[in-house]
Every structure is written in C-alpha cells, then in structure tokens.
Scaffold this motif. Structure first.
Motif, PDB file in Angstrom:
ATOM      1  N   GLN A  34       5.946  -1.242  -7.123  1.00  0.00           N
ATOM      2  CA  GLN A  34       7.144  -0.759  -6.794  1.00  0.00           C
ATOM      3  C   GLN A  34       7.340  -0.492  -5.332  1.00  0.00           C
ATOM      4  O   GLN A  34       8.446  -0.887  -4.517  1.00  0.00           O
ATOM      5  N   LEU A  35       6.288   0.110  -4.503  1.00  0.00           N
ATOM      6  CA  LEU A  35       6.306   0.305  -3.236  1.00  0.00           C
ATOM      7  C   LEU A  35       6.402  -0.730  -2.343  1.00  0.00           C
ATOM      8  O   LEU A  35       6.959  -1.067  -1.189  1.00  0.00           O
ATOM      9  N   GLU A  36       5.654  -1.797  -3.026  1.00  0.00           N
ATOM     10  CA  GLU A  36       5.550  -3.275  -2.136  1.00  0.00           C
ATOM     11  C   GLU A  36       6.898  -3.938  -2.152  1.00  0.00           C
ATOM     12  O   GLU A  36       7.425  -4.203  -0.991  1.00  0.00           O
ATOM     13  N   GLU A  37       7.623  -3.703  -3.223  1.00  0.00           N
ATOM     14  CA  GLU A  37       9.182  -4.345  -3.294  1.00  0.00           C
ATOM     15  C   GLU A  37       9.995  -3.586  -2.244  1.00  0.00           C
ATOM     16  O   GLU A  37      10.743  -4.295  -1.460  1.00  0.00           O
ATOM     17  N   ARG A  74       9.722   7.601  -0.323  1.00  0.00           N
ATOM     18  CA  ARG A  74      10.122   8.879  -0.821  1.00  0.00           C
ATOM     19  C   ARG A  74      10.898   8.697  -2.247  1.00  0.00           C
ATOM     20  O   ARG A  74      10.520   9.255  -2.949  1.00  0.00           O
ATOM     21  N   PRO A  75      11.996   8.006  -2.058  1.00  0.00           N
ATOM     22  CA  PRO A  75      12.805   7.943  -3.477  1.00  0.00           C
ATOM     23  C   PRO A  75      12.089   7.361  -4.552  1.00  0.00           C
ATOM     24  O   PRO A  75      12.222   7.569  -5.675  1.00  0.00           O
ATOM     25  N   THR A  79      10.366   9.493  -8.311  1.00  0.00           N
ATOM     26  CA  THR A  79      10.623   9.298  -9.704  1.00  0.00           C
ATOM     27  C   THR A  79       9.594   8.657 -10.522  1.00  0.00           C
ATOM     28  O   THR A  79       9.425   8.276 -11.461  1.00  0.00           O
ATOM     29  N   ALA A  80       8.317   8.438  -9.585  1.00  0.00           N
ATOM     30  CA  ALA A  80       7.282   8.052 -10.096  1.00  0.00           C
ATOM     31  C   ALA A  80       6.570   8.861 -11.486  1.00  0.00           C
ATOM     32  O   ALA A  80       6.616   9.907 -11.483  1.00  0.00           O
ATOM     33  N   ASP A 102      -1.136  13.730  10.165  1.00  0.00           N
ATOM     34  CA  ASP A 102      -0.324  14.672   9.399  1.00  0.00           C
ATOM     35  C   ASP A 102      -0.645  14.611   7.886  1.00  0.00           C
ATOM     36  O   ASP A 102      -0.581  13.397   7.409  1.00  0.00           O
ATOM     37  N   VAL A 103      -0.882  15.395   7.303  1.00  0.00           N
ATOM     38  CA  VAL A 103      -1.087  15.558   5.769  1.00  0.00           C
ATOM     39  C   VAL A 103       0.214  16.313   5.343  1.00  0.00           C
ATOM     40  O   VAL A 103       0.519  17.470   5.466  1.00  0.00           O
ATOM     41  N   VAL A 104       1.012  15.547   4.596  1.00  0.00           N
ATOM     42  CA  VAL A 104       2.406  16.016   3.942  1.00  0.00           C
ATOM     43  C   VAL A 104       1.922  16.292   2.173  1.00  0.00           C
ATOM     44  O   VAL A 104       1.705  15.421   1.692  1.00  0.00           O
ATOM     45  N   PRO A 105       2.152  17.548   2.036  1.00  0.00           N
ATOM     46  CA  PRO A 105       2.176  17.991   0.412  1.00  0.00           C
ATOM     47  C   PRO A 105       3.342  17.247  -0.022  1.00  0.00           C
ATOM     48  O   PRO A 105       4.510  17.151   0.382  1.00  0.00           O
ATOM     49  N   LEU A 106       3.380  16.735  -1.238  1.00  0.00           N
ATOM     50  CA  LEU A 106       4.399  16.044  -2.001  1.00  0.00           C
ATOM     51  C   LEU A 106       4.405  16.588  -3.328  1.00  0.00           C
ATOM     52  O   LEU A 106       4.416  16.811  -4.215  1.00  0.00           O
TER      53      LEU A 106
END
Length: 106
Positions: A34-37, A74-75, A79-80, A102-106
């Motif tokens: 999905q990310l690739e697309e 991010r979108p 929804t993953a 940078d380390v970003v908590p998700l």
C-alpha cells in the motif's frame, strides 16, 4: 537510489517468535505494498524493502525529503491493521552518520 535521498524507517513490534506471527508478516507485506502505491502515485519516494527479526520488523522508505515521506504515508499507516510504533526519519544519506535523525512515535 540517489546519494542525497532521505529515509524513513517504520518500526513494528511483533509477537510470536523473533520474526512475528504469520498474520503479522502478511500485514507488513500488505502495508508495504500500500505504501509503495501511495508513494509511487504521489512521486514522493519508494519502498526499498523490509526486515524481520528479534521481535521487530522495519519497512524502509526513501525519497527526497523524510518529512514529506512521513506526511504522504500517515493516512495509510493510521488505518493499517498492524500499526508501526515509531518512524525514524533520516534527513540525509543513510551513510551519513552526522545527518539529522528524528524518532517520531506513532
């Protein structure tokens, strides 16, 4: 890959053995697709692969700007089925040990 590319590494916590369960691995493969697309359609970067081991998984993304990469995906990750625990953003070539990270908590 251009030497000036930035990177985003999505990190996932896995259960089961060191490589996660079969459903977790399938979820990572599906998310990477999905990310690739999304990145290909937007022209913001590419998915360069994934790695499993020691109870974690990582998906590797590269593009001209790490911040734009994260914004573009991010979108999809919201929804993953299996969501990453953090994103590591590298603002510079992955071989440049002095680049901003940078380390970003998700």
């Amino acid at each position: 890959m251009l030497s000036t590319e930035h990177a985003v590494f999505l990190k996932f916590a896995l259960t089961g053995d060191g490589y996660g369960t079969e459903p977790e691995r399938r979820a990572i493969y599906a998310l990477a697709h999905q990310l690739e697309e999304v990145l290909e359609a937007a022209g913001d970067g590419e998915v360069a692969g994934h790695e499993f081991g020691q109870g974690t998984a990582e998906v590797f993304l590269y593009g001209p700007d790490a911040g734009i990469l994260l914004q573009a995906i991010r979108p999809v990750i919201r929804t993953a089925g299996l969501r990453p625990i953090e994103a590591v953003l590298r603002f510079g070539n992955v071989d440049d040990e002095g680049c901003r990270v940078d380390v970003v908590p998700l």
